[in-house]
Design a protein around this motif. Structure first.
Motif, mmCIF file in Angstrom:
data_model
loop_
_atom_site.group_PDB
_atom_site.id
_atom_site.type_symbol
_atom_site.label_atom_id
_atom_site.label_comp_id
_atom_site.label_asym_id
_atom_site.label_seq_id
_atom_site.Cartn_x
_atom_site.Cartn_y
_atom_site.Cartn_z
ATOM 1 N N ASP A 1 0.851 -1.193 0.000
ATOM 2 C CA ASP A 1 0.000 0.000 0.000
ATOM 3 C C ASP A 1 0.885 1.240 0.000
ATOM 4 O O ASP A 1 1.881 1.309 0.735
ATOM 5 C CB ASP A 1 -0.902 0.016 1.234
ATOM 6 N N ARG B 1 -5.343 5.933 -0.692
ATOM 7 C CA ARG B 1 -4.284 4.946 -0.486
ATOM 8 C C ARG B 1 -4.407 3.920 -1.614
ATOM 9 O O ARG B 1 -5.483 3.395 -1.879
ATOM 10 C CB ARG B 1 -4.453 4.273 0.879
ATOM 11 N N THR C 1 -2.857 0.428 -3.855
ATOM 12 C CA THR C 1 -2.038 -0.781 -3.812
ATOM 13 C C THR C 1 -1.125 -0.754 -5.025
ATOM 14 O O THR C 1 -1.587 -0.723 -6.174
ATOM 15 C CB THR C 1 -2.920 -2.042 -3.843
#
Length: 874
Positions: free
Chosen positions: A474, A549, A551
């Motif tokens: 992340d 956020r 990945t």
């Protein structure tokens, strides 16, 4: 005071002022896409000024080898014409990274020059930034007042933005500067014109020696200035100019920095340097050019940059060729000799720069081969120029043709102009400049790009690379900017708080992959690069949820293939040193997911048996299933003491990462496989020369090797079917080859017999016209046979004028042969004639005065051309 003593005094002085003395960075830049070469002492500290990294030391000093071939006073074509500008030079410098500022920088500069070196203060002038209304900047009163403590006010001069405001580039850290100038003229000369009137006027004896830059602003993309959070000092002093002052010389080239090289040039070429006679000026310039350029080329090669046809390698080749051309034209050197100067340079500067001694053999061999090659090019160019002159319709030679000589064959334009002038011809210089400008615009257009300012989303996050251990994590975007490229269009560059993406470096290509938001939106990462310590992720689109956020996912197949190839380069390096010898050193590499390329020092072709042994060595290490032993943050010297291999031309930090597979141990920041078995198989595809003393091996591993072996097997099976011999296909192919050779010999014999018969017929058909043996005839021969036949007849028949035509593979061919003596006596020119006759067959051609050829697409025009040819002698 000798130059070595000057260098030592400078470093000792700043060491006493608590500066960390660091080694010179390589002159060839590898991790900064904005620069090819280190062109200033501050380049290796750029990341600190930009705030992308924190320096371990707040005070630093060094002597930095630099290369400048463009910009103010540094145009390559001007070096050598004066006595104080250079391509390669040393820059003595001291830096403050957010520590001391103007007061100490000014005081220490004055102390070093006047107390340590005892330079007469009455010979010095300083300049201070006068301000700039456009930028809203006032006069640098602080620097002005500080200088008044050391030097008389009348010697403090105001300088404009061009001279006294330093900028890293169109964007980035910048600030006002104070230059220190020295007047080394005689007292009599000083009485005539005050030194202050000659400052920044390009006077050879009133020169800038030290520039003190006060970095306090950041230039934004829109041109505005923004105060930096920390202020820095960046200074640079020209070592060669300082030596001129300290050795009481009137020219940099008269100092011991250059005199050993100049003496050697005089010895080799029998030329004499330094005469004031006007006729000797060309010789003086040529010797200065060679002495300067051999330094630049040798240091570049020692740092790993070989001459080539593109990028930084092209610049190095161009510098060397300029030196060769000056020797060829003005010193009458027709054989390679510049390589002999490397030994003098190594002895002279090898103590301060040990890479010169280490790489001396390579530098000599590369320069020698480049010299031999370019001297052949000059011979070829002279021949082509003779042909252009022979076929000229007037005394003015086309600039387009001269540009073709320059662009395609590397023939210098000034040499073209000189030869034309000697032969009574003029060059259309305007046409040449027009073609040159078109080329520059094409190059500029292809490379043009512009970057906006960084949009900072998070100030407190510090980027961290975690890609050795993770391929997925992340992340948050900390900053981004838009880049416009003519080649690729609109792109975005993203920086994360941490990243698993490996940035291009150490020969390995950057990772690809994608970013995924919690709601499933995906943005693809096209490439990953490193610029001034920032890891930059390149995308076509900016994520919509910019503050979310994400990945971050690395393309695992892409990474694994690259890792396998990178590990294979280490094993290959080990194999080469074991099998060919310890002289082998890596000179460059490319690690791509599909293949690997490895350049190494070796002075002969690698034999077939040696290549097989190298392959077997690497594959044996793969079968041994050797696990990776990795150590991070190892002190540099400790790693070397353990036996790790360090590469010349690479910049290493205080701590390094070591990669070890058995007895293979290297300093490396790239990605690698956990076990050699992951490589699967290693296969060499090619081996060839890159430059003198440098060979290149290209190889494949893993999936690419599997595909290659599958294709080879399929091709072999197809071959067996073709030769209808499953058991011994190689014998069958060998038999076919032998049969083919026999048939070729029979065909050649038939051709000779046919040509012999034709020669007899042609000889019998010759007629005499105005004392000339003439024949224009159509024959059934190819171009090579027509030429051979023409020269055979020319050797047997005096005053021969022979025109032959032929239809071959649907095309029309013409050749004209004129006896050389006849051509001179009658002022006949086969080249001009064949161009005119070529129009009748819808083609063109050319050649020399005694033999020329043409080709065209209209065989029906041959009869007209042959008939028309008789008019030239009737």
């Amino acid at each position: 005071m000798k130059s070595q003593e000057i260098r030592d005094k400078f470093l000792s002085f700043f060491q006493s002022k608590q500066h960390k003395i660091v080694p010179s960075a390589p002159m060839v830049m590898k991790d900064d896409p904005t620069l090819m070469f280190t062109n200033a002492g501050m380049n290796q500290f750029k990341e600190y000024f930009l705030g992308n990294a924190k320096s371990k030391y707040k005070r630093i000093a060094d002597t930095q080898k630099c290369l400048r071939v463009s910009g103010k006073h540094n145009d390559l074509e001007e070096v050598g014409k004066d006595t104080y500008h250079h391509t390669m030079f040393e820059m003595l410098g001291n830096w403050s990274i957010g520590d001391y500022f103007k007061e100490d920088a000014i005081a220490w500069a004055w102390e070093f020059l006047t107390d340590e070196l005892k330079i007469n203060p009455n010979n010095l002038y300083v300049t201070v930034f006068e301000g700039d209304k456009k930028d809203g900047l006032a006069k640098d009163e602080e620097a002005f007042d500080l200088w008044k403590k050391h030097i008389a006010q009348e010697r403090i001069l105001l300088g404009n933005k061009k001279d006294n405001f330093w900028e890293m580039g169109d964007q980035g850290p910048c600030g006002p500067a104070s230059e220190i100038h020295v007047d080394i003229r005689t007292e009599e000369e000083k009485a005539k014109i005050p030194g202050k009137d000659l400052v920044n006027q390009d006077h050879p004896q009133v020169v800038e020696i030290w520039n003190l830059v006060f970095i306090q602003y950041n230039r934004m993309a829109n041109g505005s200035l923004k105060e930096l959070p920390a202020k820095h000092i960046d200074t640079g002093m020209g070592f060669e100019r300082l030596a001129m002052v300290m050795q009481d010389k009137q020219s940099n080239y008269d100092t011991d920095v250059f005199t050993p090289l100049i003496r050697e040039i005089e010895t080799i070429t029998n030329a004499t340097y330094g005469s004031n006679d006007a006729s000797a000026e060309e010789t003086n310039i040529a010797i200065r050019v060679i002495a300067d350029h051999v330094r630049a080329v040798t240091f570049a090669i020692a740092d790993g940059q070989l001459p080539s046809n593109n990028g930084a390698g092209y610049v190095i080749r161009r510098i060397l060729r300029r030196a060769i051309r000056y020797g060829f034209t003005f010193l009458n050197t027709k054989e390679a000799f510049i390589y002999k100067l490397v030994n003098v340079l190594s002895q002279q500067m090898g103590e301060a720069f040990p890479e010169l001694k280490k790489q001396q053999n390579l530098c000599e061999k590369v320069i020698k081969e480049e010299e031999i090659s370019f001297l052949k090019t000059l011979d070829q160019g002279l021949s082509l120029l003779d042909s252009i002159i022979a076929n000229a319709d007037s005394k003015e030679i086309s600039g387009k043709k001269a540009f073709e000589l320059y662009d395609t064959y590397g023939f210098p334009i000034d040499l073209t102009a000189l030869i034309l002038e000697e032969k009574g011809y003029n060059l259309n210089q305007q046409e040449f400049e027009k073609e040159l400008q078109k080329q520059k615009e094409r190059s500029r257009s292809a490379a043009q790009s512009s970057a906006g300012d960084w949009v900072v989303l998070r100030e407190d996050d510090e980027e961290e690379f975690i890609g050795y251990d993770q391929l997925k994590t992340d992340v948050k975007i900390t900053k981004y900017r838009q880049v416009e490229s003519k080649k690729e269009g609109k792109l975005y560059q993203l920086v994360f708080n941490l990243t698993p993406f490996y940035p291009e470096g150490g020969g390995q290509v950057g990772d690809k992959g994608y970013l995924e938001t919690p709601n499933g939106n995906v943005v693809y990462i096209l490439d990953t690069k490193k610029e001034n310590n920032l890891i930059i992720h390149i995308t076509k689109n900016l994520p919509q949820e910019i503050e979310a956020r994400f990945t971050a996912v690395v393309d695992e197949q892409h990474r694994n293939r690259a890792a396998a190839n990178h590990t294979a380069t280490h094993l290959l390096h080990q194999a080469l040193r074991n099998i060919l010898g310890d002289h082998v050193e890596q000179k460059g590499s490319l690690v791509h997911p599909d293949y690997l390329r490895f350049d190494f020092s070796h002075f002969s072709k690698v034999s077939k048996d040696e290549l097989q042994e190298i392959e077997q060595f690497v594959n044996a290490r793969i079968r041994e299933q050797i696990a990776l032993e990795e150590e991070r943050n190892v002190p540099f010297q400790e790693a070397l003491d353990k036996g790790a291999t360090a590469l010349f031309g690479e910049k290493y930090g205080d701590t390094v990462r070591t990669i070890c597979y058995g007895n293979s141990m290297e300093l490396c920041g790239g990605t690698h496989v956990a076990n050699t078995s992951n490589i699967w198989h290693f296969k060499i595809i090619s081996e060839a020369a890159v430059a003198a003393g440098v060979r290149r091996i290209e190889a494949i591993t893993g999936d690419a090797a599997k595909e290659f072996l599958t294709q080879q097997s399929e091709s072999f099976n197809a071959l067996k079917q073709l030769v209808k011999n499953n058991k011994e296909p190689l014998k069958a192919v060998s038999a076919l080859q032998e049969e083919n050779q026999q048939l070729k010999k029979q065909i050649e014999q038939f051709k000779k017999e046919k040509a012999g018969n034709v020669k007899g017929d042609l000889k019998a058909a010759l007629t005499e016209v105005n004392g000339i043996k003439f024949l224009a005839k159509k024959v059934d021969l190819d171009a090579a046979a027509m030429k051979d036949l023409s020269f055979q007849l020319g050797g047997e028949v005096d005053k021969l004028f022979l025109v032959l035509g032929s239809e071959h593979n649907g095309k029309a061919l013409l050749s004209i042969y004129i006896d050389k003596q006849l051509a001179e006596e009658k002022e006949l020119n086969a080249g001009k004639m064949v161009r005119e006759l070529g129009k009748l067959i819808q083609g063109g051609g050319g050649g020399q005065a005694f033999f020329a050829t043409a080709g065209g697409k209209n065989p029906d025009g041959l009869e007209n051309a042959l008939t028309e040819s008789k008019n030239y002698i009737s």
